[in-house]
Enzyme design. Structure first.
Site, PDB file in Angstrom:
ATOM      1  N   ARG A 108      64.963 -38.858 -46.919  1.00  0.00           N
ATOM      2  CA  ARG A 108      65.405 -38.784 -45.524  1.00  0.00           C
ATOM      3  C   ARG A 108      64.665 -37.768 -44.661  1.00  0.00           C
ATOM      4  O   ARG A 108      64.725 -37.845 -43.432  1.00  0.00           O
ATOM      5  CB  ARG A 108      66.913 -38.539 -45.430  1.00  0.00           C
ATOM      6  CG  ARG A 108      67.455 -38.805 -44.021  1.00  0.00           C
ATOM      7  CD  ARG A 108      68.927 -39.039 -43.924  1.00  0.00           C
ATOM      8  NE  ARG A 108      69.765 -37.964 -44.361  1.00  0.00           N
ATOM      9  CZ  ARG A 108      70.947 -37.674 -43.822  1.00  0.00           C
ATOM     10  NH1 ARG A 108      71.396 -38.384 -42.793  1.00  0.00           N
ATOM     11  NH2 ARG A 108      71.687 -36.710 -44.297  1.00  0.00           N
ATOM     12  N   ASP A 109      63.968 -36.805 -45.236  1.00  0.00           N
ATOM     13  CA  ASP A 109      63.270 -35.812 -44.410  1.00  0.00           C
ATOM     14  C   ASP A 109      61.879 -35.537 -44.982  1.00  0.00           C
ATOM     15  O   ASP A 109      61.482 -34.380 -45.120  1.00  0.00           O
ATOM     16  CB  ASP A 109      64.086 -34.525 -44.329  1.00  0.00           C
ATOM     17  CG  ASP A 109      63.600 -33.588 -43.217  1.00  0.00           C
ATOM     18  OD1 ASP A 109      63.017 -34.094 -42.231  1.00  0.00           O
ATOM     19  OD2 ASP A 109      63.820 -32.367 -43.322  1.00  0.00           O
TER      20      ASP A 109
END
Length: 253
Positions: A43-44
């Site tokens: 996600r990041d």
């Protein structure tokens, strides 16, 4: 050391080192997506979350935003949109629906940073060039512009075919339509090929061989990769491995 912390005064990373780091980071995502049970969506994914050791082996760090991936018959996780501007996949930013392909898009941004030497977002550049992906999109469609996309600090010290293939991988990861992005395991296969200097000699030998009509068609498909990608847009998913041999056989003009 974080890859983003490499000093501006340090000697620029050479081409195969960049490909090795990219392959290692992709392997980290591959573990999360395809080996971890249940699967994990990072996600990041961004340059500042990639650690490298003295041998330039890459490892992922900071799993604070990671999410357990979809299980069963689900294909996405609905969640609050979080991440870093410039790296988030467009469908995730718009809908909050998170998939493994969201990570693949973010990987494509980081990989493009490594190829071009540019940042995902750079407000010191002229407005049309501040957003890396927006700057690159028209260039992906014009093969004559590929050399201009290479990091000037490389000083032309890279295999030409390797540059073309690396940009092909980046372009596929950055497709706006998530379903036609490659699986991260297939990206790993492509990058391991690009990271091995021995393959440069093989590619040069292939380039000197007579060009068949099928290879001419492959060369045309390689221009900006738009035609290759458009031909798969009606598929539910797109596997890069199905095109690996084709990309490896692209001839450089």
């Amino acid at each position: 050391m974080r890859i983003a912390d490499v000093s501006a005064d340090a000697k620029p990373l050479e081409w195969h080192t960049r490909m090795k780091i990219a392959a290692g980071a992709a392997k980290g995502l591959q573990y999360l997506h395809e080996i971890a049970n249940p699967p994990v969506i990072y996600r990041d994914f961004k340059a500042s979350n990639i650690l490298i050791d003295e041998d330039y082996t890459a490892k992922l760090s900071d799993f604070g935003l990671a999410k357990i991936g979809p299980v069963g018959d689900k294909n996405h996780v609905s969640t609050r949109v979080m991440g870093t501007y410039g790296y988030c996949a467009p469908e995730y930013a718009l809908t909050g629906q998170l998939t493994k392909m969201s990570d693949v898009y973010s990987f494509g941004v980081v990989f493009l940073e490594m190829i071009t030497g540019r940042r995902a977002i750079d407000t010191t550049k002229p407005t049309p060039e501040q957003h890396l992906v927006h700057w690159a999109e028209p260039l992906f469609k014009d093969k004559s512009k590929f050399v201009a996309m290479a990091d000037p600090l490389l000083e032309g010290k890279y295999p030409m075919k390797g540059l073309y293939q690396a940009l092909a991988v980046a372009a596929m990861c950055l497709q706006e339509e998530a379903s036609i992005r490659p699986l991260i395991s297939d990206v790993v296969v492509a990058l391991e090929h690009l990271a091995d200097p021995k393959n440069d000699d093989i590619d040069r030998a292939e380039q000197s061989a007579p060009i068949s009509s099928s290879e001419v068609a492959q060369e045309t498909a390689g221009e900006g990769n738009k035609e290759v990608l458009d031909s798969t847009s009606d598929q539910e998913s797109y596997s890069f491995s199905s095109r690996e041999k084709e990309l490896n056989e692209l001839d450089v003009v």
